[in-house]
Design a protein around this motif. Structure first.
Motif, PDB file in Angstrom:
ATOM      1  N   ALA A  11     -15.333  18.057 -16.689  1.00 15.11           N
ATOM      2  CA  ALA A  11     -15.847  16.849 -17.552  1.00 15.11           C
ATOM      3  C   ALA A  11     -17.319  16.502 -17.342  1.00 15.11           C
ATOM      4  CB  ALA A  11     -14.961  15.919 -17.453  1.00 15.11           C
ATOM      5  N   ILE A  12     -17.628  15.496 -18.059  1.00 17.15           N
ATOM      6  CA  ILE A  12     -19.109  15.295 -17.889  1.00 17.15           C
ATOM      7  C   ILE A  12     -19.027  13.755 -17.460  1.00 17.15           C
ATOM      8  CG2 ILE A  12     -21.253  14.901 -19.247  1.00 17.15           C
ATOM      9  CD1 ILE A  12     -20.187  16.855 -21.331  1.00 17.15           C
ATOM     10  N   THR A  13     -20.157  13.434 -16.623  1.00 20.51           N
ATOM     11  CA  THR A  13     -20.404  12.189 -15.925  1.00 20.51           C
ATOM     12  C   THR A  13     -21.945  11.952 -16.129  1.00 20.51           C
ATOM     13  OG1 THR A  13     -20.216  10.509 -14.300  1.00 20.51           O
ATOM     14  CG2 THR A  13     -20.383  12.831 -13.837  1.00 20.51           C
ATOM     15  N   HIS A  72     -15.080  10.736 -29.352  1.00 16.11           N
ATOM     16  CA  HIS A  72     -13.743  11.367 -29.771  1.00 16.11           C
ATOM     17  C   HIS A  72     -13.921  11.867 -30.877  1.00 16.11           C
ATOM     18  CE1 HIS A  72      -9.642  12.435 -29.565  1.00 16.11           C
ATOM     19  NE2 HIS A  72      -9.263  11.540 -30.458  1.00 16.11           N
ATOM     20  N   GLY A  73     -13.304  13.361 -30.966  1.00 17.30           N
ATOM     21  CA  GLY A  73     -12.931  13.763 -32.520  1.00 17.30           C
ATOM     22  C   GLY A  73     -12.348  15.241 -32.474  1.00 17.30           C
ATOM     23  N   SER A  74     -12.349  15.869 -33.591  1.00 17.53           N
ATOM     24  CA  SER A  74     -11.821  17.123 -33.634  1.00 17.53           C
ATOM     25  C   SER A  74     -12.519  18.177 -32.882  1.00 17.53           C
ATOM     26  CB  SER A  74     -11.945  17.679 -35.150  1.00 17.53           C
ATOM     27  OG  SER A  74     -11.168  18.878 -35.164  1.00 17.53           O
ATOM     28  N   GLY A  75     -12.005  19.274 -32.383  1.00 10.35           N
ATOM     29  CA  GLY A  75     -12.562  20.026 -31.516  1.00 10.35           C
ATOM     30  C   GLY A  75     -12.777  19.597 -29.929  1.00 10.35           C
ATOM     31  N   SER A  76     -11.946  18.793 -29.628  1.00 15.98           N
ATOM     32  CA  SER A  76     -12.144  18.318 -28.267  1.00 15.98           C
ATOM     33  C   SER A  76     -10.873  18.254 -27.444  1.00 15.98           C
ATOM     34  CB  SER A  76     -12.326  16.641 -28.401  1.00 15.98           C
ATOM     35  OG  SER A  76     -11.309  16.002 -28.684  1.00 15.98           O
ATOM     36  N   LEU A 216      -9.643  13.177 -38.204  1.00 16.03           N
ATOM     37  CA  LEU A 216     -10.655  13.239 -37.389  1.00 16.03           C
ATOM     38  C   LEU A 216     -11.953  13.582 -37.796  1.00 16.03           C
ATOM     39  CD1 LEU A 216      -8.760  14.713 -34.152  1.00 16.03           C
ATOM     40  CD2 LEU A 216      -9.668  12.415 -34.520  1.00 16.03           C
ATOM     41  N   HIS A 217     -12.932  12.937 -37.346  1.00 13.01           N
ATOM     42  CA  HIS A 217     -14.094  13.716 -37.343  1.00 13.01           C
ATOM     43  C   HIS A 217     -14.605  14.747 -36.361  1.00 13.01           C
ATOM     44  CE1 HIS A 217     -15.319  10.822 -40.742  1.00 13.01           C
ATOM     45  NE2 HIS A 217     -14.941   9.955 -39.971  1.00 13.01           N
ATOM     46  N   PHE A 218     -15.680  15.369 -36.313  1.00 13.66           N
ATOM     47  CA  PHE A 218     -15.766  16.319 -35.245  1.00 13.66           C
ATOM     48  C   PHE A 218     -16.328  15.412 -34.229  1.00 13.66           C
ATOM     49  CE2 PHE A 218     -16.150  19.379 -38.855  1.00 13.66           C
ATOM     50  CZ  PHE A 218     -15.485  20.234 -38.537  1.00 13.66           C
ATOM     51  N   GLN A 219     -16.037  16.026 -32.803  1.00 14.01           N
ATOM     52  CA  GLN A 219     -16.572  15.369 -31.583  1.00 14.01           C
ATOM     53  C   GLN A 219     -17.976  15.619 -31.411  1.00 14.01           C
ATOM     54  OE1 GLN A 219     -15.892  17.759 -28.005  1.00 14.01           O
ATOM     55  NE2 GLN A 219     -15.600  15.932 -26.877  1.00 14.01           N
ATOM     56  N   ARG A 220     -18.613  14.427 -30.707  1.00 18.05           N
ATOM     57  CA  ARG A 220     -19.802  14.336 -30.127  1.00 18.05           C
ATOM     58  C   ARG A 220     -19.778  14.637 -28.703  1.00 18.05           C
ATOM     59  NH1 ARG A 220     -23.502   9.458 -31.822  1.00 18.05           N
ATOM     60  NH2 ARG A 220     -22.502   8.860 -29.711  1.00 18.05           N
ATOM     61  N   PRO A 221     -19.947  15.609 -28.028  1.00 16.93           N
ATOM     62  CA  PRO A 221     -19.604  15.638 -26.691  1.00 16.93           C
ATOM     63  C   PRO A 221     -20.825  14.782 -25.801  1.00 16.93           C
ATOM     64  CG  PRO A 221     -20.477  17.720 -27.311  1.00 16.93           C
ATOM     65  CD  PRO A 221     -20.135  16.846 -28.491  1.00 16.93           C
ATOM     66  N   GLY A 222     -20.095  14.216 -24.613  1.00 20.73           N
ATOM     67  CA  GLY A 222     -20.967  13.555 -23.899  1.00 20.73           C
ATOM     68  C   GLY A 222     -20.592  12.837 -22.686  1.00 20.73           C
ATOM     69  N   ARG A 223     -21.022  11.867 -21.920  1.00 15.69           N
ATOM     70  CA  ARG A 223     -20.070  11.466 -20.600  1.00 15.69           C
ATOM     71  C   ARG A 223     -19.272  10.706 -21.229  1.00 15.69           C
ATOM     72  NH1 ARG A 223     -24.893   7.697 -21.972  1.00 15.69           N
ATOM     73  NH2 ARG A 223     -24.179   5.522 -22.070  1.00 15.69           N
ATOM     74  N   VAL A 226     -14.585  15.656 -22.056  1.00 16.04           N
ATOM     75  CA  VAL A 226     -14.293  17.083 -21.357  1.00 16.04           C
ATOM     76  C   VAL A 226     -15.283  18.135 -21.927  1.00 16.04           C
ATOM     77  CG1 VAL A 226     -12.384  18.655 -20.834  1.00 16.04           C
ATOM     78  CG2 VAL A 226     -12.038  16.047 -20.910  1.00 16.04           C
ATOM     79  N   HIS A 227     -15.500  19.079 -20.807  1.00 12.66           N
ATOM     80  CA  HIS A 227     -16.464  19.944 -21.316  1.00 12.66           C
ATOM     81  C   HIS A 227     -15.609  21.198 -21.570  1.00 12.66           C
ATOM     82  CE1 HIS A 227     -19.230  23.710 -20.542  1.00 12.66           C
ATOM     83  NE2 HIS A 227     -20.141  22.743 -21.012  1.00 12.66           N
ATOM     84  N   HIS A 228     -14.717  21.550 -20.733  1.00 10.39           N
ATOM     85  CA  HIS A 228     -13.544  23.122 -20.960  1.00 10.39           C
ATOM     86  C   HIS A 228     -12.330  22.532 -19.964  1.00 10.39           C
ATOM     87  CE1 HIS A 228     -15.904  24.165 -17.432  1.00 10.39           C
ATOM     88  NE2 HIS A 228     -14.935  24.813 -17.082  1.00 10.39           N
ATOM     89  N   VAL A 229     -11.398  23.572 -20.161  1.00  9.43           N
ATOM     90  CA  VAL A 229     -10.275  23.684 -19.471  1.00  9.43           C
ATOM     91  C   VAL A 229     -10.128  25.052 -19.189  1.00  9.43           C
ATOM     92  CG1 VAL A 229      -8.630  24.043 -21.586  1.00  9.43           C
ATOM     93  CG2 VAL A 229      -7.836  23.271 -19.343  1.00  9.43           C
ATOM     94  N   ALA A 230      -9.676  25.122 -17.778  1.00 11.65           N
ATOM     95  CA  ALA A 230      -9.625  26.506 -17.216  1.00 11.65           C
ATOM     96  C   ALA A 230      -7.949  26.976 -16.786  1.00 11.65           C
ATOM     97  CB  ALA A 230     -10.292  26.624 -15.891  1.00 11.65           C
ATOM     98  N   PHE A 231      -7.838  28.078 -17.114  1.00 14.07           N
ATOM     99  CA  PHE A 231      -6.505  28.557 -16.918  1.00 14.07           C
ATOM    100  C   PHE A 231      -6.432  29.535 -15.711  1.00 14.07           C
ATOM    101  CE2 PHE A 231      -6.254  27.900 -21.448  1.00 14.07           C
ATOM    102  CZ  PHE A 231      -5.732  26.572 -21.519  1.00 14.07           C
TER     103      PHE A 231
END
Length: 324
Positions: A11-13, A72-76, A216-223, A226-231
């Motif tokens: 995630a982002i801080t 928050h939005g779609s693609g998140s 939903l509108h599209f996400q605008r990522p920031g603090r 979440v940046h990504h999830v890993a498996f």
């Protein structure tokens, strides 16, 4: 090839120091590695988890001081959850959040589990999830110096939630490529549909939840986002097989990436969600003793020759543990 569960969430801080205080002193997680973003050497990459940072227990943060507030939005990846042992532990966390003035909701049932939603100081969407005693996930080993009693401690990551306007591309990648399967589908609100996906491996009860919300509108990522999830995959050899596989399918990807503490493969789905496959090996004890994890700046060998320049760009961050 079977994914072994969730490896970590990144995630982002905007504030590494406040982030450290929240995730260690409030949530009781251990800072198991203080490093830098290998794609942007001027900022911290902080890893929190159990006593040794075992796969499946970690949430990590890139410090981006100039990041705007996440929208928050779609693609998140819209919510990260943490597992605790039972409903009694959920009640402990509700009382703890009240005592610490942490924004939180009520204990309720969501996707078949009792959950307690809450947020960190930057609005990161989080949940505490009660395990089912009859179908509990394997436990991590709580940090021995955690301020949270072991009986109530977070012991690993829980379900990861993804929000999209159109679920089909995401479900296709998760099922036909990554081998997950839909175990339940339900309407959770008007026009919103929840898809619960399980891993194909019998070694894990980890789930990914996909929420279809056409409003939903599209996400605008920031603090606070979440940046990504890993498996999880087992080792380098297994990861290389995944690299070969996604190349055979013609899926754009990062190729094999050596992060030193684990090796990775990155794939972005058509909805813009970044997925990573990461190896369980070698882990965070490769360059630090267990009792010293996270106390000093750790750099992989291929960055050691830049240590002086890297440290000059970083703000001081005291992570030497001491009992308060």
């Amino acid at each position: 090839m079977h994914l072994r569960g969730i490896h970590h969430v990144s995630a982002i801080t905007a504030h590494a120091s406040a982030n450290y205080d929240f995730y260690t002193k409030i949530l009781g997680l251990r800072l198991v590695k203080k490093s830098v973003n290998q794609d942007d050497l001027g900022v911290y990459h902080l890893f929190y988890g159990d006593q040794t940072g075992a796969p499946g227990t970690k949430i990590t943060f890139f410090e981006m001081p100039d990041a705007e507030v996440n929208k928050h939005g779609s693609g998140s990846i819209s919510s990260t959850s943490f597992r605790v042992a039972n409903e009694q532990a959920l009640q402990y966390w509700k009382e703890r959040f009240l005592d610490k003035n942490i924004e939180h909701g009520e204990i309720s049932r969501w996707a078949g589990k009792l959950v307690l939603p809450f947020q960190d100081f930057e609005g990161q969407r989080l949940r505490i999830v009660s395990d089912d005693p009859d179908n509990a996930s394997p436990n991590g080993s709580p940090w021995e110096h955690s301020p949270v009693p072991e009986s109530n401690a977070i012991h690993r990551l829980g379900p990861i939630e993804i929000s999209v306007r159109n679920e089909k591309p995401t479900l296709k990648l998760l099922t036909t490529v990554f081998g997950m399967h839909v175990v339940h589908e339900e309407t959770v609100e008007e026009k919103k549909t929840l898809y619960r996906l399980a891993m194909s491996s019998e070694q894990t009860t980890d789930e990914v939840h996909v929420i279809r919300d056409p409003a939903l509108h599209f996400q605008r990522p920031g603090r606070g986002g979440v940046h990504h999830v890993a498996f999880r995959v087992k080792n380098r050899e297994e990861l290389q097989s995944w690299v070969d596989y996604v190349n055979e399918l013609g899926i754009p990807n990062s190729g094999f990436v050596d992060r030193y503490y684990f090796q990775s493969l990155y794939v972005r789905d058509p909805n813009g969600i970044l997925f990573e496959l990461a190896t369980d090996e070698p882990g965070f004890l490769i360059d630090e003793a267990e009792h010293q994890l996270g106390e000093s700046l750790s750099l992989p060998p291929f960055l050691e020759n830049k240590r002086t320049q890297i440290e000059a760009k970083l703000l001081p961050l005291n992570t030497t543990w001491h009992k308060e």
